[in-house]
Design an enzyme around this catalytic site. Sequence first.
Site, PDB file in Angstrom:
ATOM      1  N   CYS A 241     -34.001 -59.521 -39.856  1.00 24.65           N
ATOM      2  CA  CYS A 241     -32.765 -58.772 -39.521  1.00 24.65           C
ATOM      3  C   CYS A 241     -33.159 -57.302 -39.437  1.00 24.65           C
ATOM      4  O   CYS A 241     -32.758 -56.487 -40.256  1.00 24.65           O
ATOM      5  CB  CYS A 241     -31.714 -58.961 -40.598  1.00 24.65           C
ATOM      6  SG  CYS A 241     -31.324 -60.682 -40.930  1.00 24.65           S
ATOM      7  N   ALA A 242     -33.947 -56.976 -38.452  1.00 27.49           N
ATOM      8  CA  ALA A 242     -34.635 -55.672 -38.450  1.00 27.49           C
ATOM      9  C   ALA A 242     -33.737 -54.503 -38.082  1.00 27.49           C
ATOM     10  O   ALA A 242     -34.032 -53.353 -38.426  1.00 27.49           O
ATOM     11  CB  ALA A 242     -35.824 -55.729 -37.502  1.00 27.49           C
ATOM     12  N   GLY A 245     -34.777 -50.843 -37.512  1.00 28.05           N
ATOM     13  CA  GLY A 245     -36.167 -50.815 -37.967  1.00 28.05           C
ATOM     14  C   GLY A 245     -36.503 -49.989 -39.194  1.00 28.05           C
ATOM     15  O   GLY A 245     -37.669 -49.705 -39.431  1.00 28.05           O
ATOM     16  N   GLY A 246     -35.486 -49.615 -39.992  1.00 25.71           N
ATOM     17  CA  GLY A 246     -35.778 -48.832 -41.206  1.00 25.71           C
ATOM     18  C   GLY A 246     -36.883 -49.482 -42.041  1.00 25.71           C
ATOM     19  O   GLY A 246     -37.868 -48.837 -42.398  1.00 25.71           O
ATOM     20  N   LYS A 247     -36.710 -50.784 -42.320  1.00 25.16           N
ATOM     21  CA  LYS A 247     -37.704 -51.471 -43.171  1.00 25.16           C
ATOM     22  C   LYS A 247     -38.954 -51.809 -42.361  1.00 25.16           C
ATOM     23  O   LYS A 247     -40.050 -51.820 -42.887  1.00 25.16           O
ATOM     24  CB  LYS A 247     -37.150 -52.766 -43.770  1.00 25.16           C
ATOM     25  CG  LYS A 247     -35.736 -52.694 -44.290  1.00 25.16           C
ATOM     26  CD  LYS A 247     -35.635 -52.159 -45.662  1.00 25.16           C
ATOM     27  CE  LYS A 247     -34.202 -52.101 -46.187  1.00 25.16           C
ATOM     28  NZ  LYS A 247     -33.113 -51.736 -45.302  1.00 25.16           N
ATOM     29  N   ASP A 270     -33.754 -59.502 -34.350  1.00 26.28           N
ATOM     30  CA  ASP A 270     -32.345 -59.245 -34.661  1.00 26.28           C
ATOM     31  C   ASP A 270     -31.520 -59.923 -33.565  1.00 26.28           C
ATOM     32  O   ASP A 270     -32.030 -60.169 -32.465  1.00 26.28           O
ATOM     33  CB  ASP A 270     -32.049 -57.735 -34.657  1.00 26.28           C
ATOM     34  CG  ASP A 270     -30.802 -57.366 -35.465  1.00 26.28           C
ATOM     35  OD1 ASP A 270     -30.945 -56.825 -36.573  1.00 26.28           O
ATOM     36  OD2 ASP A 270     -29.677 -57.628 -34.976  1.00 26.28           O
ATOM     37  N   ASP A 317     -33.261 -58.978 -44.551  1.00 26.06           N
ATOM     38  CA  ASP A 317     -32.426 -57.864 -45.019  1.00 26.06           C
ATOM     39  C   ASP A 317     -31.037 -58.171 -44.441  1.00 26.06           C
ATOM     40  O   ASP A 317     -30.662 -57.647 -43.403  1.00 26.06           O
ATOM     41  CB  ASP A 317     -33.006 -56.552 -44.471  1.00 26.06           C
ATOM     42  CG  ASP A 317     -32.285 -55.331 -44.983  1.00 26.06           C
ATOM     43  OD1 ASP A 317     -31.545 -55.447 -45.969  1.00 26.06           O
ATOM     44  OD2 ASP A 317     -32.451 -54.253 -44.383  1.00 26.06           O
ATOM     45  N   CYS A 370     -27.659 -55.119 -49.424  1.00 28.97           N
ATOM     46  CA  CYS A 370     -27.261 -53.859 -50.065  1.00 28.97           C
ATOM     47  C   CYS A 370     -25.832 -54.062 -50.557  1.00 28.97           C
ATOM     48  O   CYS A 370     -24.942 -53.296 -50.246  1.00 28.97           O
ATOM     49  CB  CYS A 370     -27.408 -52.667 -49.128  1.00 28.97           C
ATOM     50  SG  CYS A 370     -26.636 -52.875 -47.527  1.00 28.97           S
TER      51      CYS A 370
HETATM   52  C1  LIG Z   1     -28.524 -54.816 -43.200  1.00 27.65           C
HETATM   53  S1  LIG Z   1     -28.728 -54.751 -41.491  1.00 27.65           S
HETATM   54  C2  LIG Z   1     -30.445 -54.542 -41.312  1.00 27.65           C
HETATM   55  C3  LIG Z   1     -30.929 -53.150 -41.542  1.00 27.65           C
HETATM   56  C4  LIG Z   1     -32.391 -52.970 -41.180  1.00 27.65           C
HETATM   57  N1  LIG Z   1     -33.233 -53.975 -41.777  1.00 27.65           N
HETATM   58  C5  LIG Z   1     -32.881 -51.596 -41.584  1.00 27.65           C
HETATM   59  O1  LIG Z   1     -33.650 -51.441 -42.541  1.00 27.65           O
HETATM   60  O2  LIG Z   1     -32.501 -50.636 -40.915  1.00 27.65           O
HETATM   61  C6  LIG Z   1     -28.486 -56.406 -40.993  1.00 27.65           C
HETATM   62  C7  LIG Z   1     -28.894 -56.743 -39.576  1.00 27.65           C
HETATM   63  O3  LIG Z   1     -28.717 -58.142 -39.405  1.00 27.65           O
HETATM   64  C8  LIG Z   1     -28.417 -58.379 -38.058  1.00 27.65           C
HETATM   65  N2  LIG Z   1     -27.838 -59.729 -37.944  1.00 27.65           N
HETATM   66  C9  LIG Z   1     -26.548 -60.127 -37.997  1.00 27.65           C
HETATM   67  N3  LIG Z   1     -26.452 -61.457 -37.867  1.00 27.65           N
HETATM   68  C10 LIG Z   1     -27.715 -61.926 -37.729  1.00 27.65           C
HETATM   69  C11 LIG Z   1     -28.271 -63.221 -37.546  1.00 27.65           C
HETATM   70  N4  LIG Z   1     -27.506 -64.299 -37.505  1.00 27.65           N
HETATM   71  N5  LIG Z   1     -29.608 -63.330 -37.439  1.00 27.65           N
HETATM   72  C12 LIG Z   1     -30.414 -62.228 -37.502  1.00 27.65           C
HETATM   73  N6  LIG Z   1     -29.939 -60.974 -37.667  1.00 27.65           N
HETATM   74  C13 LIG Z   1     -28.606 -60.826 -37.783  1.00 27.65           C
HETATM   75  C14 LIG Z   1     -27.475 -57.245 -37.684  1.00 27.65           C
HETATM   76  O4  LIG Z   1     -27.461 -57.044 -36.296  1.00 27.65           O
HETATM   77  C15 LIG Z   1     -28.089 -56.080 -38.476  1.00 27.65           C
HETATM   78  O5  LIG Z   1     -28.955 -55.328 -37.661  1.00 27.65           O
END
Ligand SMILES: C[S@@+](CC[C@H](N)C(=O)[O-])C[C@H]1O[C@@H](n2cnc3c(N)ncnc32)[C@H](O)[C@@H]1O
Length: 439
Positions: A241-242, A245-247, A270, A317, A370
Site C-alpha cells: 500500500c505504497a 511512497g513515504g515508506k 497501490d 501499511d 496509523c
Molecule cells: C496509509 S496509506 C499508505 C501510505 C504510504 N505507505 C506512505 O508511507 O506514504 C494506505 C494506502 O493504501 C491504498 N489502498 C487502499 N485500498 C487498497 C487495496 N485494496 N490494496 C492496496 N492498497 C490499497 C490507498 O490508496 C493508500 O495509498
Amino acid sequence: MTPAARIEAAIYLLEKIDTERRPADDIVRGWIKARRFVGAKDRRALRERVYGILRRRSRLGWHLENENFKASVRGLVIADVILSDRDDPSEIFDGSTHAPKTMNNEEERLALALVGKHLEDPAMPGHVLVEIPDWLANSLKKFLGERFMGEMSALNQPAPMDLRVNLARVTREQAQQSLNKDKVATEPTPLSPMGLRLAAHSDIARTKAFRTGLIEVQDEGSQLLSLMVGAKSGMSVLDYCAGAGGKTLALADRMGLMGGESKGRLVASDTEESRLKRMDRRLERAKLTGLIEHHVLSDGDDWHADNEARFDRVLVDAPCTGTGTWRRHPELKKRLSEERLKDLCATQGEILNKTAPLVKPGGRLVYATCSLLPEENEAQMVAFLKAHTEFEVINWHIVWEEAMPKIPTPEAQRGHYLRLTPARHGTDGFFIAVLARKS
Ligand SMILES: C[S@@+](CC[C@H](N)C(=O)[O-])C[C@H]1O[C@@H](n2cnc3c(N)ncnc32)[C@H](O)[C@@H]1O
C-alpha cells in the site's frame, strides 16, 4: 489582513474543510498560496484559528447544543471568539468590507448566552473534553484503561515536524548542518536513528537539503515502521500500500538502492495510480528514478499469481481510520463514522489475505496502521492468524533489537505488537505487527 478579515477567511476555510474530503492542510495551503496579500502574521493567525477550532470543536459544539443553537461553522467561530479569546464577536461580525456579516438574531442570542462561560464545563462528558467521537470512546477506554485521558489529550495537541535523513547520501549530522545553513534548527529524534525534529515549523521545501533529496518530511513513527520491516540489500521487498511512497523511499535507503546499483528488488504497489504517480518527484529528488518497480493493483490481474512466494518482506501499511494522526489531521475526527470503520476493517482483512501468499517461506509480512483502534489492529491479527496457520508472530522486541541494536526498546503496551503513541513516544499513533511465514 484585518482581524475581522482573518475570521471571515477562517469561516470560509472551515466550511470548505467540512464539505471536502481533501486534507485540511491542502485546503489551507492552497487558499493562502492563491492570495499574495496574505502575510506571515496572517498565515500564523489563520492556521491557529482554523486548527484551534478543529481541536476545540467538540467542546465548542457542546456549548452550541447546550444553548439549542443549530450547529454551524459561524456558530463555532462566534463561540470560539467568546470562549477562547474572551472577545466581543459583534466587533468582528460587523458586516464591513472583508469582515463576516453581522450576527443574526439567533447568533446574537448565542453570543449573549455564552458571555462569562468557559470552554470547558464541569457538565461535559469525557469524550467531549478529550475531543473524540462519542461512539469511539468506549472501545478506546476499554483498551487504554487509565491511559485513556492522557493519550486522547496528547492526540489533540499540535504535532512537531520530523524529517528523515537519507542515510545512504549523508549522515544525520551533515543533514543537520546543511539545514542550519538555511536557518532551520533541528534536534535528533529521540528514537529513530535517521530522524531530525524541527524546533519550529518552517518551509522545508526551500532548503538545499530538501531540494537535493537529503531529507524527506516523515513522522518519527513512520521511520520506525520502515526500520521494523528489516529490509536489507539484496532482498525482494514489496510495499503493498505504497501510496505516494513515504515508506518506499525509506525502504530503498535501507536496501542501499541509491547510486544506481541494483541491490535487490523493491516494488511499490497501490490501487490508486494517482498516488503512485506522486512518488515520481520524490524518487527524482532522492536519485532513485528507475530503481523501484511500480504496480497498479487491479482486480483480476495475474500479478498476485505471478508473484507468489517471491518476497522476503511485504509491508502492508494499510488504509485505516488514521486515528493515530489526529494531531496532524484533526479534521479526520468529523469525517469518521462507524460505517467507514467497518468498511476499512473489511478492506484490511482482504489485503492481508491477498498479501500472505506473496511472502516467501521464512519471509515476513509486516502489518501496520496509523490507528489506535483495536478493531483495526489486534482484532485483525487474531482473525489473520486463525486463518493463516502458516504464519507466526515475532515479538516486536526481537525485531527492534535486530533493526536498532543500539537503541533501547521504548516502554510500550505489553504484548507481541508494537504500539507507538503520542503520549508515550511523541510520535503519531502506530500499530506494527511482524509475522513470519514458517519455512
Ligand atoms: C496509509 S496509506 C499508505 C501510505 C504510504 N505507505 C506512505 O508511507 O506514504 C494506505 C494506502 O493504501 C491504498 N489502498 C487502499 N485500498 C487498497 C487495496 N485494496 N490494496 C492496496 N492498497 C490499497 C490507498 O490508496 C493508500 O495509498
